[in-house]
Enzyme design. Structure first.
Site: not given
Length: 405
Positions: A90, A144, A209, A234
């Protein structure tokens, strides 16, 4: 149409390999296509490896607990990557670190921090700023749909002021922690002048973004953005088989993001990190090939009387948005080669109706006000032959028009 030398340790040292201003930290300049293939892999030959290894360990042995405590204390203070072998999955992972190194090199930033998804990455940025008492966000629509919802709903305690690019400076407050834009925007492909926006932000960090453009088409950090966000699901992955998100930024901000990631657990799985690193190797080739096809499809759509309007960005890219005279749902139902599905950036072409899916969560009036009309379709162009794609679109448009008649 609208328009550095790599680490010699067994585990890469991201802090030593992230810096990139268009050239390696040592050696001759390397082009983007070369960096895409080699960044994050520079140390492999010295280890007798060709393909990057996948480290699936969740924990790592340490026989010196005092030294381990000191390393953990150092991380808690600054968020810097611990020196030496990993500590716990982690906190960090060597495979993921390779992807982070490569993406930072491609975006031209000091560091990058990867997360389980793009939304986990954005959430970490918001939490990092809120932890300093800077909960106010200035944002430009469209974004988005889920990014819009996260800001509007205040799920992380943030407050948002929506404005156009010209109104950013006036919207800033003493507690403004972030300005957020997406360019080209999802789904209208609207573009903003990133350099002008960054100037309007003053000392407030600009988050851009860059999912649609990728560093192949633009590098927002060169235009003043302090944070560059990607839904790595993406184009960075590029094959529709991996979820991930990443923020490219300077090392100071990266340290805070690593602390947030450690505390909240939004880590990227090592296998995902491996797939994303592999995806970067072909990113320039994929983006350029798909962009050429997308530009041709945009040209044909713009000349088609069955199409009311076409949106295609000035910088190019593989995304096309268009509004039809007929029923957009019939176009979705009529395609056979193109896949009607959410997401984008894969090697195959996808189409979806934003008002029904990706932006359904945004208030209808605000959605339409941002240019997301009920007749708008968003197409992510893949690597198929342009004539085959056009034949499929032509048939689907005929069905949509026939349904109106």
């Amino acid at each position: 149409m609208d328009s550095a030398s790599a680490s010699t340790q067994a585990y890469p040292d991201p802090a030593g390999t992230h810096a990139y201003d268009g050239v390696r930290m040592s050696g001759a300049p390397r082009a983007l296509a070369t960096e895409a293939v080699h960044a994050g892999r520079d140390d492999l030959a010295r280890q007798g490896l060709h393909a990057p290894p996948i480290d699936l360990s969740t924990t790592y042995p340490s026989y010196d607990s005092r030294a381990e405590a000191a390393r953990i204390d150092a991380f808690a203070a600054t968020g810097a990557e611990p020196e030496g072998p990993p500590v716990y999955g982690r906190l960090g992972n060597p495979t993921v670190a390779r992807f982070e190194t490569a993406l930072a090199r491609l975006e031209g930033t000091g560091s990058a921090v990867a997360f389980a998804s793009g939304m986990a990455a954005l959430s970490a940025v918001l939490l990092a700023r809120a932890s300093l008492g800077l909960r106010h966000v200035v944002a430009v629509r469209p974004l988005y749909g889920c990014s819009d919802h996260l800001l509007t709903a205040g799920l992380l305690g943030s407050e948002v002021t929506w404005t156009d690019p010209a109104g950013i400076a006036d919207a800033l407050r003493p507690d403004t922690g972030l300005v957020m834009v997406e360019s080209p925007a999802n789904p209208t492909l609207a573009e903003v002048d990133l350099r002008a926006v960054a100037h309007s932000c003053g000392s407030v960090p600009l988050l851009a973004d860059n999912t649609f453009a990728t560093p192949v088409l633009q590098r927002p950090a060169e235009q003043g953005a302090r944070l560059v966000l990607h839904s790595a699901t993406k184009y960075l992955g590029g094959h529709g088989d991996v979820l991930g998100g990443v923020v490219a930024c300077d090392e100071e901000f990266a340290g805070r993001l690593r602390q947030i990631r450690f505390a909240t657990g939004g880590v990227l799985h090592p296998l995902a990190g491996y797939l994303l690193l592999r995806g970067l190797a072909t990113l320039p080739v994929r983006v350029r090939a798909a962009s050429a096809t997308a530009a041709e499809l945009a040209r044909r759509l713009a000349a088609d009387p069955r199409v009311a309007r076409v949106h295609y960005p000035r910088i190019g890219g593989a995304m096309v948005a268009f509004e039809v005279h007929g029923d957009p749902h019939q176009v979705i139902a009529g395609v056979r080669l193109i896949t009607p599905a959410v997401s984008l950036g894969s090697v195959d072409t996808l189409i979806q109706h934003p008002a029904s899916i990706s932006h359904r969560i945004v208030d209808a009036d605000e959605r339409r006000g941002a240019g997301v009309s009920d007749r708008l379709l968003r197409m992510s162009v893949g690597l198929e032959d342009v004539d085959d794609l056009w034949a499929d679109l032509d048939g689907a448009l005929n069905e949509a028009l026939a349904d109106v008649g």
